[in-house]
Design a protein around this motif. Structure first.
Motif, PDB file in Angstrom:
ATOM      1  N   LEU A  77       1.079  -1.235   0.178  1.00 34.05           N
ATOM      2  CA  LEU A  77       0.212   0.282  -0.210  1.00 34.05           C
ATOM      3  C   LEU A  77       1.438   1.279  -0.177  1.00 34.05           C
ATOM      4  CD1 LEU A  77      -2.271   1.558   0.786  1.00 34.05           C
ATOM      5  CD2 LEU A  77      -2.344   0.783   2.623  1.00 34.05           C
ATOM      6  N   VAL A  78       0.472   2.185  -0.509  1.00 30.68           N
ATOM      7  CA  VAL A  78       0.967   3.379  -0.505  1.00 30.68           C
ATOM      8  C   VAL A  78       0.547   4.634   0.200  1.00 30.68           C
ATOM      9  CG1 VAL A  78       2.001   5.194  -2.367  1.00 30.68           C
ATOM     10  CG2 VAL A  78       2.414   3.147  -2.639  1.00 30.68           C
ATOM     11  N   PHE A  79       0.877   4.947   1.348  1.00 29.46           N
ATOM     12  CA  PHE A  79      -0.529   5.495   1.844  1.00 29.46           C
ATOM     13  C   PHE A  79      -0.259   7.332   1.442  1.00 29.46           C
ATOM     14  CE2 PHE A  79       1.146   1.824   4.062  1.00 29.46           C
ATOM     15  CZ  PHE A  79       0.305   1.790   5.452  1.00 29.46           C
ATOM     16  N   GLN A  80      -1.163   7.942   1.842  1.00 24.62           N
ATOM     17  CA  GLN A  80      -2.158   9.470   1.374  1.00 24.62           C
ATOM     18  C   GLN A  80      -0.359   9.867   2.518  1.00 24.62           C
ATOM     19  OE1 GLN A  80      -5.122  10.044   2.559  1.00 24.62           O
ATOM     20  NE2 GLN A  80      -6.027  11.976   1.488  1.00 24.62           N
ATOM     21  N   HIS A  81       0.184  10.078   3.235  1.00 24.04           N
ATOM     22  CA  HIS A  81       0.303  10.550   3.437  1.00 24.04           C
ATOM     23  C   HIS A  81       1.906  10.382   3.549  1.00 24.04           C
ATOM     24  CE1 HIS A  81      -2.564  14.355   4.040  1.00 24.04           C
ATOM     25  NE2 HIS A  81      -2.558  12.850   5.140  1.00 24.04           N
ATOM     26  N   TYR A  82       2.398   9.098   2.623  1.00 28.60           N
ATOM     27  CA  TYR A  82       3.571   8.532   2.578  1.00 28.60           C
ATOM     28  C   TYR A  82       4.407   8.017   3.369  1.00 28.60           C
ATOM     29  CZ  TYR A  82       3.593  12.946  -0.427  1.00 28.60           C
ATOM     30  OH  TYR A  82       2.510  13.638  -1.158  1.00 28.60           O
ATOM     31  N   ALA A  83       3.707   8.130   4.687  1.00 27.79           N
ATOM     32  CA  ALA A  83       4.169   6.936   6.222  1.00 27.79           C
ATOM     33  C   ALA A  83       5.355   6.658   5.646  1.00 27.79           C
ATOM     34  CB  ALA A  83       3.781   6.480   6.329  1.00 27.79           C
ATOM     35  N   SER A 133      11.051  16.979  -0.835  1.00 27.31           N
ATOM     36  CA  SER A 133      10.096  17.720  -1.097  1.00 27.31           C
ATOM     37  C   SER A 133       8.566  16.660  -1.474  1.00 27.31           C
ATOM     38  CB  SER A 133      10.633  18.260  -2.385  1.00 27.31           C
ATOM     39  OG  SER A 133      10.454  17.429  -3.305  1.00 27.31           O
ATOM     40  N   GLY A 134       7.857  16.788  -0.972  1.00 32.77           N
ATOM     41  CA  GLY A 134       7.106  16.536  -1.123  1.00 32.77           C
ATOM     42  C   GLY A 134       6.641  15.524  -2.445  1.00 32.77           C
ATOM     43  N   GLY A 135       6.954  15.961  -3.387  1.00 36.31           N
ATOM     44  CA  GLY A 135       7.122  14.976  -4.189  1.00 36.31           C
ATOM     45  C   GLY A 135       8.110  13.837  -4.664  1.00 36.31           C
ATOM     46  N   GLN A 136       9.049  14.460  -4.471  1.00 36.68           N
ATOM     47  CA  GLN A 136      10.301  13.596  -4.206  1.00 36.68           C
ATOM     48  C   GLN A 136       9.845  12.328  -2.525  1.00 36.68           C
ATOM     49  OE1 GLN A 136      12.876  16.603  -2.927  1.00 36.68           O
ATOM     50  NE2 GLN A 136      14.313  16.146  -4.870  1.00 36.68           N
ATOM     51  N   GLN A 137       9.127  12.510  -1.462  1.00 35.44           N
ATOM     52  CA  GLN A 137       8.463  12.068  -0.676  1.00 35.44           C
ATOM     53  C   GLN A 137       7.572  10.655  -1.527  1.00 35.44           C
ATOM     54  OE1 GLN A 137       7.591  13.200   3.038  1.00 35.44           O
ATOM     55  NE2 GLN A 137       8.930  14.775   2.680  1.00 35.44           N
ATOM     56  N   LEU A 159      -1.279  11.177  -4.783  1.00 39.42           N
ATOM     57  CA  LEU A 159      -1.119  12.425  -5.251  1.00 39.42           C
ATOM     58  C   LEU A 159      -1.966  14.012  -4.379  1.00 39.42           C
ATOM     59  CD1 LEU A 159      -0.746  11.708  -8.626  1.00 39.42           C
ATOM     60  CD2 LEU A 159       0.960  11.563  -7.202  1.00 39.42           C
ATOM     61  N   GLY A 160      -2.408  13.260  -3.701  1.00 43.19           N
ATOM     62  CA  GLY A 160      -3.844  13.842  -2.956  1.00 43.19           C
ATOM     63  C   GLY A 160      -2.860  15.889  -2.385  1.00 43.19           C
ATOM     64  N   ALA A 161      -1.479  15.260  -1.804  1.00 41.36           N
ATOM     65  CA  ALA A 161      -0.811  16.340  -0.858  1.00 41.36           C
ATOM     66  C   ALA A 161       0.031  16.938  -2.187  1.00 41.36           C
ATOM     67  CB  ALA A 161      -0.479  15.804  -0.344  1.00 41.36           C
ATOM     68  N   LEU A 162      -0.130  16.999  -3.121  1.00 41.11           N
ATOM     69  CA  LEU A 162       0.334  17.808  -4.033  1.00 41.11           C
ATOM     70  C   LEU A 162       0.324  19.223  -5.048  1.00 41.11           C
ATOM     71  CD1 LEU A 162       2.925  14.499  -5.243  1.00 41.11           C
ATOM     72  CD2 LEU A 162       3.294  16.224  -3.118  1.00 41.11           C
ATOM     73  N   ASP A 163       0.998  19.524  -5.520  1.00 42.46           N
ATOM     74  CA  ASP A 163       0.034  20.636  -6.238  1.00 42.46           C
ATOM     75  C   ASP A 163      -0.338  19.844  -7.813  1.00 42.46           C
ATOM     76  OD1 ASP A 163       2.686  21.370  -8.456  1.00 42.46           O
ATOM     77  OD2 ASP A 163       3.260  22.079  -6.002  1.00 42.46           O
ATOM     78  N   LEU A 164      -0.816  21.300  -9.076  1.00 40.35           N
ATOM     79  CA  LEU A 164      -1.561  20.417  -9.270  1.00 40.35           C
ATOM     80  C   LEU A 164      -1.048  19.996 -10.128  1.00 40.35           C
ATOM     81  CD1 LEU A 164      -4.081  20.545 -10.817  1.00 40.35           C
ATOM     82  CD2 LEU A 164      -3.780  22.310 -12.538  1.00 40.35           C
ATOM     83  N   GLN A 165       0.654  21.018 -11.066  1.00 44.47           N
ATOM     84  CA  GLN A 165       1.674  20.502 -11.709  1.00 44.47           C
ATOM     85  C   GLN A 165       2.299  19.649 -11.482  1.00 44.47           C
ATOM     86  OE1 GLN A 165       1.532  22.360 -14.762  1.00 44.47           O
ATOM     87  NE2 GLN A 165       2.758  20.390 -15.490  1.00 44.47           N
ATOM     88  N   LEU A 166       3.211  19.348 -10.433  1.00 42.47           N
ATOM     89  CA  LEU A 166       3.728  18.087 -10.448  1.00 42.47           C
ATOM     90  C   LEU A 166       2.183  16.804 -10.023  1.00 42.47           C
ATOM     91  CD1 LEU A 166       6.301  17.179  -9.493  1.00 42.47           C
ATOM     92  CD2 LEU A 166       5.210  17.600  -7.074  1.00 42.47           C
TER      93      LEU A 166
END
Lengths: 324, 267
Positions: A77-83, A133-137, A159-166
């Motif tokens: 499972l890939v968690f929403q907030h990465y964990a 960064s968020g995307g790297q995490q 991808l819920g916590a990332l900005d639109l472009q990313l």
């Protein structure tokens, strides 16, 4: 690959997931789509083993796993907030699952290297999560999961916590990754555009029930319920006097400036919205308390004005019947 | 936004601070006094610190205190940590259990001491180091529990779920994920327990026996014969060690709690 058989989930007597069955095919990208609280994450957590269904059974690869704890299930499972584990480097995070399964050191190295390569994390391998960064995490979370070579990857709004472009970039990357790995993805999101873009099949959920299952095309062109018709893309719902309900997409409506020849509906233009490649007319219907949206592309050369009285037409084939 | 403060308010806070620290300051100053009579300043010296370390009784009491503190700290830390982990989920359901765990913190020491003495004599348990250790464990568990539990509730469940998802058994999850995450809390709890044990007089006084004189009990005995500069020196050392340990515990507890509200010790 995965079968949910008559599963039902209640929390403290409140039904969260109503009885439902679902079969997920090997190698497909299946998305559970719905607004928050619709039960999609609960279904994902039941597949992962963090929740037990109140009633029903779950089969993974033909084996009944209903009672199996998460660490004994061959999926990740890939968690929403990465964990991500904060006290471990990127490399150690990815290694964790392999270490727990006592995989030989040489193979561990290989698998870590491959996961890092696939997720383009090579320059970051020695960093700690808080230095990313968020995307790297997000990439580390995916690398950590795929290093285990699971049969199924579950993704909870990754991808819920990332900005639109990313998010747009990572959507394409994830789809690409799923194709090259050839493993089953079960993806949870509330973003209908994301679901349309990535999925082989979409399961639309609302208040703990499945509204419709189908390919993005089927769901867009042939929505079966009012919810499915309005949740995916923009849609216009019409009610006939005999109680029949049907939907017509904005791009299927035809505005008629000269409405002397009786068109199907008439109305007054309320607003004109330019969106670059397309423009939209918002029209208030004459005999109904509702507005419809008409989408026009570059081929439309007419000049429309706010307040203009127009007729609205469409071909009978564009009507999609909704409901019973 | 800067607000104008009434100068009287800042004067007031200086008075309060002076009120708290004046007695401590007196001990500190007079521990360096050449004169044997406490009330008169005659010159600066370190000799009382020297004679302290050559005093066999002081050293015996110190050894007793350290043995008791270290033993009770280890036992209380292990038990308190296990309690915090075990009650992690039960807590939401049972406020009574939670309340009972806090009890030793609020019960007056004199009652704790008296009740423990009653218990030991009821079971004919000989008074000595072990009774003090048991007594210290009794109240230290609560402090360790409170500190570790706040750490656990701050970490959430996601990391442990991620570990399980990656194939870790419950024990592996605890060993590799939970323990490293709560470790600063466990250490802070241990330091707290150690400090409480070293400083405790009231409860130790009730349950101590022959050959189990701790430093505070020894100091109390000395005071009956008048306050010597040696006591001042001893007290100064104890104050600095205690404050140092408390600061260390606070720092450990807040470390890693970045962004979250810093938790405070319950006293």
């Amino acid at each position: 690959m995965i079968q949910l058989v008559n599963i039902e989930k209640q929390f403290a007597g409140q039904p969260v997931v109503h009885p439902l069955s679902l079969t997920i095919e090997e190698g497909e990208f299946l998305t559970l789509l719905g607004p928050s609280g619709c039960g999609k994450t609960t279904i994902l957590r039941m597949i992962a083993g963090f929740e037990q269904p109140t009633v029903g059974e779950i089969f993974l690869d033909g084996k009944n796993v209903t009672e199996l704890p998460p660490n004994k299930r061959d999926l990740n499972l890939v968690f929403q907030h990465y964990a991500l584990f904060p006290h471990m480097t990127v490399e150690q995070n990815i290694q964790f699952g392999l270490k727990m399964k006592k995989i030989p050191a040489a193979e561990q190295k290989e698998r870590i290297a491959e996961a890092i390569r696939l997720t383009q994390l090579t320059p970051l391998a020695k960093r700690y999560p808080h230095q990313l960064s968020g995307g790297q995490q997000q990439r580390v979370a995916i690398a950590r999961a795929i290093a285990n070579k699971p049969r199924v990857l579950l993704l909870d709004e990754p991808l819920g916590a990332l900005d639109l472009q990313l998010r747009k970039n990572l959507q394409a990357e994830l789809k690409q990754l799923q194709r090259s790995l050839g493993i089953t993805f079960v993806y949870v999101t509330h973003d209908q555009e994301e679901a349309m873009m990535m999925s082989d099949r979409i399961v639309i959920m609302n208040t703990g029930k499945i509204e419709q299952i189908g390919t993005p095309k089927e769901i867009y062109n042939r929505p079966q319920t009012l919810f499915a018709a309005t949740f995916i893309g923009e849609n216009n719902v019409f009610n006939e006097e005999d109680g029949r309900m049907f939907a017509v997409r904005p791009e299927k409506l035809i505005p008629v400036s000269d409405n002397s020849r009786g068109s199907k509906r008439t109305g007054v233009i309320q607003d004109i919205v330019y969106l670059g490649n397309v423009h939209k007319l918002v029209v208030h219907l004459d005999h109904e308390q509702t507005s419809v949206s008409i989408c026009l592309d570059f081929t439309d050369e007419d000049t429309w004005q706010i307040g203009q009285q127009i007729g609205i037409d469409w071909s009978d084939a564009s009507e999609v019947n909704i409901g019973p | 936004m800067k607000q104008k403060t009434n100068p009287l308010l800042s004067i007031h806070s200086y008075i309060v601070i002076a009120f708290i620290y004046l007695p401590v300051l007196m001990i500190l100053i007079f521990s360096f006094n050449t004169s044997r009579i406490s009330s008169k300043w005659e010159g600066f010296t370190f000799k009382w610190y020297g004679s302290l370390f050559s005093n066999r009784y002081v050293m015996d009491a110190l050894m007793n205190s350290l043995t008791i503190a270290i033993t009770s700290t280890i036992i209380a830390t292990v038990l308190g940590t296990i309690a915090a982990i075990a009650l992690r989920n039960a807590l939401k359901k049972s406020k009574t259990v939670l309340g009972m765990l806090y009890l030793p913190i609020v019960v007056p020491d004199i009652i704790m001491g008296l009740s423990l003495l009653l218990l030991f004599s009821q079971f004919h348990f000989p008074l000595g180091k072990w009774t003090i250790i048991i007594a210290h464990v009794t109240f230290s568990i609560s402090y360790v529990y409170v500190i570790v539990a706040s750490r656990i509730s701050g970490m959430g469940k996601q990391l442990e779920e991620a570990a399980q998802d990656l194939g870790a058994s419950p024990w592996q999850t605890f060993r590799h994920i939970t323990l490293p995450a709560i470790w600063p809390g466990v250490l802070a709890g241990a330091i707290m327990a150690f400090t409480l044990s070293i400083d405790d007089f009231m409860i130790s006084f009730f349950v101590s026996g022959p050959n189990s004189t701790t430093l505070p009990i020894y100091i109390y005995g000395l005071v009956k014969r008048g306050i010597s500069p040696e006591i001042n020196a001893l007290c100064t050392i104890m104050i600095f060690v205690s404050v140092g340990l408390i600061l260390l515990a606070q720092w450990l507890q807040n470390k890693g709690n970045r962004g979250k509200k810093a938790s405070t010790l319950p006293f």
